[in-house]
Enzyme design. Structure first.
Site, PDB file in Angstrom:
ATOM      1  N   LYS A  41       0.859  -1.191   0.000  1.00  0.00           N
ATOM      2  CA  LYS A  41       0.000   0.000   0.000  1.00  0.00           C
ATOM      3  C   LYS A  41       0.893   1.238   0.000  1.00  0.00           C
ATOM      4  O   LYS A  41       0.953   1.968   0.972  1.00  0.00           O
ATOM      5  CB  LYS A  41      -0.857   0.028   1.273  1.00  0.00           C
ATOM      6  N   ARG A  90     -14.451  -6.920  10.221  1.00  0.00           N
ATOM      7  CA  ARG A  90     -15.699  -6.334   9.730  1.00  0.00           C
ATOM      8  C   ARG A  90     -16.628  -7.388   9.149  1.00  0.00           C
ATOM      9  O   ARG A  90     -17.808  -7.391   9.402  1.00  0.00           O
ATOM     10  CB  ARG A  90     -15.392  -5.290   8.647  1.00  0.00           C
TER      11      ARG A  90
END
Ligand code: ADP
Length: 168
Positions: A41, A90
């Site tokens: 990233k 999540r």
């Protein structure tokens, strides 16, 4: 002392992250929230130090510290004397990758375990990328970001989009 590390990109910190930090701070003596800068990233909207500034503005809890690290989290945990990594879950989609990472990390550092906190139902759909996309379209961010940093995020996006030639 039970020290836990909560690693992530936090680009920027969201109410989903804040919820996990507060819960981890209740469970452990000390929580080090660490901005991990990894090779995949690369870039990101905010520089690592800026991400920490935004977190400091958003949350003040006495047993929570902020840091940045450019290496492997399993090695970092060893340096800090931490035996626990905190992760937020999540959805099922998070689960597969996180369990794989947990196994890799305990291979590198056998003293290290990973503890998962299920996302609060209010924040299961929330990620930093979603927030950045919504901010670009000038959506109301009150339910996604700590109010202390909403203007910082909006201003940063305007500036970075101007640099990239996007129109507002
Ligand atoms: P993202 O960029 O997807 O928001 P991060 O790398 O910043 O992810 O996330 C760091 C950690 O926080 C990960 O363990 C991730 O699963 C968790 N996390 C991110 N958003 C949430 C949320 N809304 N609720 C619970 N955990 C979350």
């Amino acid at each position: 002392m039970k020290i836990a590390i909560y690693p992530g990109s936090f680009d920027p910190v969201t109410l989903g992250h804040i919820n996990i930090i507060k819960r981890a701070a209740m469970a452990f003596d000390k929580v080090i929230v660490c901005v991990m800068v990894n090779s995949e990233k690369n870039g990101g909207l905010f520089a690592p130090e800026e991400r920490i500034e935004l977190m400091r503005k958003s949350i003040q809890v006495s047993n929570v510290e902020f840091d940045v690290n450019y290496g492997l989290v399993a090695e970092y945990a060893k340096e800090k004397g931490a035996r626990v990594l905190v992760k937020g879950l999540r959805a099922v989609s998070d689960f597969e990758q996180e369990v794989q990472m947990a196994m890799v990390n305990s291979k590198i550092n056998p003293d290290l375990d990973t503890v998962f906190f299920p996302s609060n139902e209010k924040y299961t759909y929330l990620s930093s990328s979603v927030v950045k996309e919504l901010a670009r379209y000038r959506a109301n961010l009150d339910e996604f970001l700590p109010r202390e940093i909403i203007d910082d995020v909006k201003n940063k996006l305007v500036r970075s989009d101007e640099c990239n030639g996007r129109q507002h």
